[in-house]
Motif scaffolding. Structure first.
Motif, PDB file in Angstrom:
ATOM      1  N   ASN A 198       0.353  -1.263   0.341  1.00  0.00           N
ATOM      2  CA  ASN A 198      -0.341  -0.311   0.277  1.00  0.00           C
ATOM      3  C   ASN A 198       0.892   0.791   0.147  1.00  0.00           C
ATOM      4  O   ASN A 198       0.432   2.200   0.365  1.00  0.00           O
ATOM      5  CB  ASN A 198      -1.002  -0.472   1.325  1.00  0.00           C
ATOM      6  N   CYS A 199       2.115   0.753  -0.810  1.00  0.00           N
ATOM      7  CA  CYS A 199       3.002   2.457  -0.489  1.00  0.00           C
ATOM      8  C   CYS A 199       3.305   2.235  -1.955  1.00  0.00           C
ATOM      9  O   CYS A 199       4.522   1.986  -2.034  1.00  0.00           O
ATOM     10  CB  CYS A 199       4.289   1.951   0.529  1.00  0.00           C
ATOM     11  N   PRO A 200       2.900   3.526  -2.330  1.00  0.00           N
ATOM     12  CA  PRO A 200       3.319   2.980  -3.886  1.00  0.00           C
ATOM     13  C   PRO A 200       3.920   3.348  -4.236  1.00  0.00           C
ATOM     14  O   PRO A 200       4.360   3.951  -5.251  1.00  0.00           O
ATOM     15  CB  PRO A 200       2.027   4.497  -4.514  1.00  0.00           C
ATOM     16  N   ARG A 201       5.355   4.458  -3.371  1.00  0.00           N
ATOM     17  CA  ARG A 201       5.787   5.705  -3.933  1.00  0.00           C
ATOM     18  C   ARG A 201       7.058   5.085  -3.405  1.00  0.00           C
ATOM     19  O   ARG A 201       8.196   5.516  -3.336  1.00  0.00           O
ATOM     20  CB  ARG A 201       5.902   6.888  -3.467  1.00  0.00           C
ATOM     21  N   LEU A 202       7.210   4.006  -2.782  1.00  0.00           N
ATOM     22  CA  LEU A 202       8.283   3.001  -2.087  1.00  0.00           C
ATOM     23  C   LEU A 202       9.029   2.781  -3.458  1.00  0.00           C
ATOM     24  O   LEU A 202       8.919   2.091  -4.543  1.00  0.00           O
ATOM     25  CB  LEU A 202       7.784   1.459  -1.461  1.00  0.00           C
ATOM     26  N   GLN A 203      10.422   3.665  -2.814  1.00  0.00           N
ATOM     27  CA  GLN A 203      11.438   3.402  -4.247  1.00  0.00           C
ATOM     28  C   GLN A 203      12.522   1.938  -4.124  1.00  0.00           C
ATOM     29  O   GLN A 203      12.725   1.491  -4.437  1.00  0.00           O
ATOM     30  CB  GLN A 203      12.304   4.091  -4.231  1.00  0.00           C
ATOM     31  N   PRO A 214       3.925  -1.684  -5.853  1.00  0.00           N
ATOM     32  CA  PRO A 214       4.614  -0.388  -5.402  1.00  0.00           C
ATOM     33  C   PRO A 214       5.218   0.034  -6.608  1.00  0.00           C
ATOM     34  O   PRO A 214       6.246  -0.596  -7.322  1.00  0.00           O
ATOM     35  CB  PRO A 214       5.183  -0.511  -4.516  1.00  0.00           C
ATOM     36  N   SER A 215       4.495   0.926  -7.767  1.00  0.00           N
ATOM     37  CA  SER A 215       4.670   1.236  -8.716  1.00  0.00           C
ATOM     38  C   SER A 215       6.116   1.659  -8.433  1.00  0.00           C
ATOM     39  O   SER A 215       7.064   1.882 -10.630  1.00  0.00           O
ATOM     40  CB  SER A 215       4.006   1.966  -9.139  1.00  0.00           C
ATOM     41  N   MET A 216       7.069   2.183  -7.991  1.00  0.00           N
ATOM     42  CA  MET A 216       8.414   3.444  -7.767  1.00  0.00           C
ATOM     43  C   MET A 216       9.397   1.973  -7.588  1.00  0.00           C
ATOM     44  O   MET A 216      10.663   2.349  -7.407  1.00  0.00           O
ATOM     45  CB  MET A 216       7.414   4.176  -7.170  1.00  0.00           C
TER      46      MET A 216
END
Length: 85
Positions: free
Chosen positions: A11-16, A36-38
């Motif tokens: 649920n952390c879409p900006r997780l790199q 996570p798309s990132m």
């Protein structure tokens, strides 16, 4: 850290980058880690993880590094992860 990898990390879409190396994590790698798309780097080395590497990780189109040695994982690396090193 000990226990299972929380599925809520998906649920952390900006997780790199996620480095959970050298912990006492057990159980399976949750399918939700493919959300996570990132996500560019995932390190799960030296834990007690078992099962297979989920093919859902291929949804992380920016994933460049996947490292999960030192676990009890089975099966082959999914061919859909061919873009990660």
């Amino acid at each position: 850290l000990s226990g299972e990898i929380p599925s809520t990390l998906g649920n952390c879409p900006r997780l790199q980058s996620l480095d959970l190396t050298l912990n006492d994590l057990q159980g399976k790698i949750p399918d939700s880690l493919g959300q996570p798309s990132m996500l560019q780097s995932l390190s799960l080395d030296v834990n007690l993880l078992d099962g297979e590497i989920p093919s859902s990780l291929a949804r992380c189109s920016r994933l460049e590094k996947l490292s999960c040695c030192g676990n009890r994982l089975t099966g082959q690396l999914p061919s859909s992860l061919g873009h990660a090193s």
